[in-house]
Design a protein around this motif. Structure first.
Motif, short mmCIF file in Angstrom:
data_model
loop_
_atom_site.label_atom_id
_atom_site.label_comp_id
_atom_site.label_asym_id
_atom_site.label_seq_id
_atom_site.Cartn_x
_atom_site.Cartn_y
_atom_site.Cartn_z
N ARG A 5 84.20 24.00 7.17
CA ARG A 5 83.72 23.01 5.94
C ARG A 5 85.30 24.06 5.44
O ARG A 5 86.03 25.07 5.48
CB ARG A 5 83.18 23.54 5.04
CG ARG A 5 83.40 23.26 3.73
CD ARG A 5 81.95 23.46 2.31
NE ARG A 5 82.72 23.43 1.53
CZ ARG A 5 82.60 22.52 0.32
NH1 ARG A 5 81.60 23.63 0.02
NH2 ARG A 5 82.50 22.18 -0.66
N TYR A 14 84.29 18.13 6.06
CA TYR A 14 83.12 19.01 7.24
C TYR A 14 83.48 18.43 8.15
O TYR A 14 83.87 17.22 8.25
CB TYR A 14 82.21 18.66 6.84
CG TYR A 14 81.01 19.80 5.71
CD1 TYR A 14 81.29 21.19 5.54
CD2 TYR A 14 81.22 18.71 4.02
CE1 TYR A 14 80.26 21.35 4.57
CE2 TYR A 14 80.69 19.44 3.36
CZ TYR A 14 80.15 20.96 3.42
OH TYR A 14 79.98 21.69 2.33
N ILE A 52 79.66 15.09 0.36
CA ILE A 52 78.60 15.32 1.85
C ILE A 52 77.48 15.87 1.50
O ILE A 52 77.72 17.07 0.95
CB ILE A 52 79.27 15.43 3.45
CG1 ILE A 52 77.95 14.42 3.99
CG2 ILE A 52 79.09 16.77 3.43
CD1 ILE A 52 78.45 14.31 5.72
N ASN A 53 76.56 15.31 1.62
CA ASN A 53 75.36 15.97 1.24
C ASN A 53 74.81 16.88 2.83
O ASN A 53 73.81 16.33 3.63
CB ASN A 53 73.76 15.02 1.29
CG ASN A 53 72.25 15.55 0.99
OD1 ASN A 53 72.54 17.29 1.34
ND2 ASN A 53 71.73 15.63 0.08
N VAL A 54 75.36 18.49 2.51
CA VAL A 54 75.84 18.33 4.77
C VAL A 54 74.05 18.65 4.77
O VAL A 54 73.73 18.67 5.92
CB VAL A 54 76.39 19.65 4.60
CG1 VAL A 54 76.02 20.91 3.61
CG2 VAL A 54 76.88 19.76 6.31
N ALA A 55 72.97 19.27 3.84
CA ALA A 55 71.61 18.73 4.49
C ALA A 55 71.19 17.76 4.60
O ALA A 55 69.51 18.42 6.14
CB ALA A 55 71.21 20.23 3.11
N ARG A 56 70.66 17.11 4.05
CA ARG A 56 70.61 15.27 5.13
C ARG A 56 71.33 15.39 6.48
O ARG A 56 70.80 14.91 7.04
CB ARG A 56 71.42 14.41 3.72
CG ARG A 56 69.82 13.80 3.68
CD ARG A 56 70.24 13.00 2.14
NE ARG A 56 70.56 11.41 2.73
CZ ARG A 56 70.36 10.83 2.64
NH1 ARG A 56 70.74 10.43 0.91
NH2 ARG A 56 70.69 9.07 2.91
N LEU A 81 69.50 17.81 8.71
CA LEU A 81 68.05 16.97 8.88
C LEU A 81 68.40 15.63 10.20
O LEU A 81 67.20 15.47 10.45
CB LEU A 81 67.59 16.99 8.06
CG LEU A 81 66.89 17.85 5.96
CD1 LEU A 81 66.52 17.10 4.93
CD2 LEU A 81 65.93 18.03 7.38
N SER A 100 76.30 20.42 -1.45
CA SER A 100 75.58 20.50 -0.47
C SER A 100 74.23 20.17 0.41
O SER A 100 73.57 19.50 1.25
CB SER A 100 75.98 22.05 0.43
OG SER A 100 75.31 23.12 -0.35
N GLY A 101 73.50 20.10 -0.87
CA GLY A 101 71.79 20.27 -0.85
C GLY A 101 71.03 21.31 -0.20
O GLY A 101 69.75 20.74 0.40
N MET A 102 71.96 22.93 0.25
CA MET A 102 71.18 23.81 1.17
C MET A 102 70.21 24.64 -0.06
O MET A 102 70.92 24.11 -0.81
CB MET A 102 72.32 24.59 1.52
CG MET A 102 73.29 23.79 2.26
SD MET A 102 72.75 23.69 4.12
CE MET A 102 73.67 24.02 5.11
N THR A 110 62.96 22.18 2.52
CA THR A 110 64.37 22.13 2.33
C THR A 110 64.56 20.33 2.40
O THR A 110 65.83 19.70 1.80
CB THR A 110 64.77 22.60 3.98
OG1 THR A 110 64.33 22.20 4.77
CG2 THR A 110 64.57 24.46 3.94
N VAL A 111 63.74 19.88 2.53
CA VAL A 111 63.61 18.57 2.76
C VAL A 111 63.74 17.47 1.90
O VAL A 111 64.53 16.79 1.54
CB VAL A 111 62.58 17.75 3.83
CG1 VAL A 111 62.94 15.77 3.81
CG2 VAL A 111 62.90 17.74 4.92
N ALA A 156 67.10 18.20 -0.11
CA ALA A 156 68.30 17.32 -0.15
C ALA A 156 67.92 15.99 -0.60
O ALA A 156 68.98 15.45 -0.38
CB ALA A 156 67.66 17.36 2.29
N GLY A 157 67.24 15.66 -0.16
CA GLY A 157 66.57 14.69 -1.03
C GLY A 157 67.55 14.09 -2.91
O GLY A 157 67.55 13.14 -2.91
N THR A 194 69.00 16.21 -3.67
CA THR A 194 70.00 16.22 -4.46
C THR A 194 71.03 14.99 -4.70
O THR A 194 72.10 15.18 -5.40
CB THR A 194 71.50 17.66 -3.10
OG1 THR A 194 70.73 18.53 -3.49
CG2 THR A 194 72.31 17.33 -3.12
N ASP A 195 70.28 14.02 -3.92
CA ASP A 195 70.86 12.66 -4.42
C ASP A 195 70.47 11.87 -4.89
O ASP A 195 71.56 11.45 -5.99
CB ASP A 195 71.00 11.88 -3.19
CG ASP A 195 71.46 12.06 -1.45
OD1 ASP A 195 72.40 12.77 -1.70
OD2 ASP A 195 70.75 11.65 -0.08
#
Lengths: 161, 123
Positions: free
Chosen positions: A108, A113, A133-137, A140, B27-29, B43-44, B47-48, B50-51
Motif C-alpha cells: 500500500r 495498492y 479501493i475496498n481492499v477487503a473485498r 475476498l 479498507s473494508g478490513m 468479514t464478508v 467488506a460489503g 463498507t460500500d
C-alpha cells in the motif's frame, strides 16, 4: 597475519564436480496455446466487480508478462516483473518460517495498492487499485478469480520453442 | 485492544445479537469480530457494508448537507443490521456493525446500547 586471512575462502570448483545446470520449466509467456479470451474475460470481470481496480496483470513467476488489461499508466511488463519480485520475497518468507506456499502480498502506497495473488506454482495475478479501493473485498474476490485462472492454465500444454 | 474486546463482548450481550464487528471503512478490513454463525461470515459482511457506508457518506457530501451519519438501520425479514460510525477522534474511519435477530431483539434498546458502547470505545 591480518584477520582477513583467517576467513574461510571458497575453493575453486574442480572440473567434473560442478552440479548439473538446473533445468528451468518452460515459461508461460508467449505460449499461443493459452486460452487468452477466457483469461481476458476473468480479468475484466474482476475489474468490473470491484470499483477502484485500475487493471490486472497475469504474469509468470519468472517475471514475464502473459497478458493484462491495464488501460493506461503503468507498463505491464514492469508490473509482471514486480509481481514476481513480490512473489520471490513471499516465497522466501514462507520457506524460512515454514509457512508453506506463497498466497498473497499487498503493497500500500500513499496513492494506491498493488496486490499479488498466487494462481498456481507458475503464474501470478497482480491487481492495481486506487487508494479508495475496498481492499477487503478485493481479498475476498481475487482468490476466486485466481482459482478460475488456475483451471484455465491447467489444461494447457507447455509451449514448444 | 482490551477495550475493543470488551466493546464487542458488550455488543454480543445485547438481546438477540447474532454478530458484531468493528470495521475500517477505508479498507473494508475488520479490527475485531464477535459472534457470527457458520453461514454468516462477518468479514464478508464487513467488506460489503463498507460500500454501504461509503455510498451514504458520498451522498451526504453530494447533497452538501455538511452532516454525519449517526447510524444506519437495515431491516431484513428476520434480522436488523445496525451500522454505527465511530464519532470520536480515535475512531475516525471506523464503524461498529451489529446483527440482531428481529424476533428476539428490542430495536430501540439495541440502538441505545450500541450508542453507549460506541461512546465508551476508546482505541
Amino acid at each position: 597475519m591480518s584477520r582477513v586471512d583467517d576467513l574461510p575462502r571458497r575453493a575453486r570448483p574442480q572440473p567434473g564436480t560442478l552440479p548439473p545446470p538446473q533445468a528451468l520449466p518452460q515459461s508461460l509467456a508467449g505460449n499461443p496455446a493459452l486460452p487468452y479470451p477466457a483469461i481476458g474475460q476473468e480479468l475484466s470481470t474482476l475489474r468490473l466487480q470491484i470499483p477502484g481496480v485500475h487493471g490486472c496483470v497475469l504474469g509468470g513467476v519468472d517475471g514475464l508478462l502473459v497478458t493484462h488489461n491495464l488501460q493506461n499508466g503503468a507498463d505491464p511488463d514492469d508490473l509482471a516483473a514486480l509481481a514476481a519480485t513480490m512473489y520471490g520475497l513471499g516465497r522466501q518468507v514462507g520457506l524460512r518460517l515454514g509457512q508453506g506456499d506463497f498466497q498473497q502480498s499487498t503493497v500500500r502506497n500513499a496513492g494506491g495498492y498493488l496486490s499479488v495473488y498466487a494462481i498456481n506454482g507458475h503464474a501470478l495475478l497482480a491487481v492495481i487499485g486506487t487508494d479508495s479501493i475496498n481492499v477487503a473485498r478485493l481479498h475476498l474476490h481475487a482468490p476466486t478469480t485466481a482459482a478460475r485462472l488456475a483451471e484455465l492454465l491447467d489444461g494447457v500444454s507447455p509451449a514448444t520453442s | 485492544m482490551g477495550n475493543l474486546d470488551i466493546a464487542l463482548k458488550n455488543a454480543m450481550d445485547i438481546d438477540g445479537a447474532i454478530g458484531a464487528a468493528l470495521v475500517d471503512y477505508t479498507s473494508g478490513m475488520t479490527l475485531g469480530v464477535a459472534g457470527g454463525t457458520g453461514e454468516i461470515d462477518l468479514t464478508v459482511a464487513a467488506a460489503g457494508n463498507t460500500d454501504v457506508v461509503r455510498a451514504k457518506l458520498r451522498t451526504i457530501e453530494m447533497l452538501r448537507l455538511d452532516d454525519e451519519i449517526e447510524d444506519i438501520l437495515i431491516t431484513l425479514g428476520s434480522q436488523y443490521h445496525l451500522i454505527r460510525p465511530l464519532s470520536n477522534r480515535t475512531g475516525k474511519g471506523l464503524f461498529l456493525y451489529l446483527m440482531v435477530s428481529k424476533s428476539r431483539a428490542n430495536l430501540a434498546m439495541a440502538r441505545h446500547q450500541l450508542r453507549a458502547i460506541e461512546e465508551s470505545l476508546e482505541l
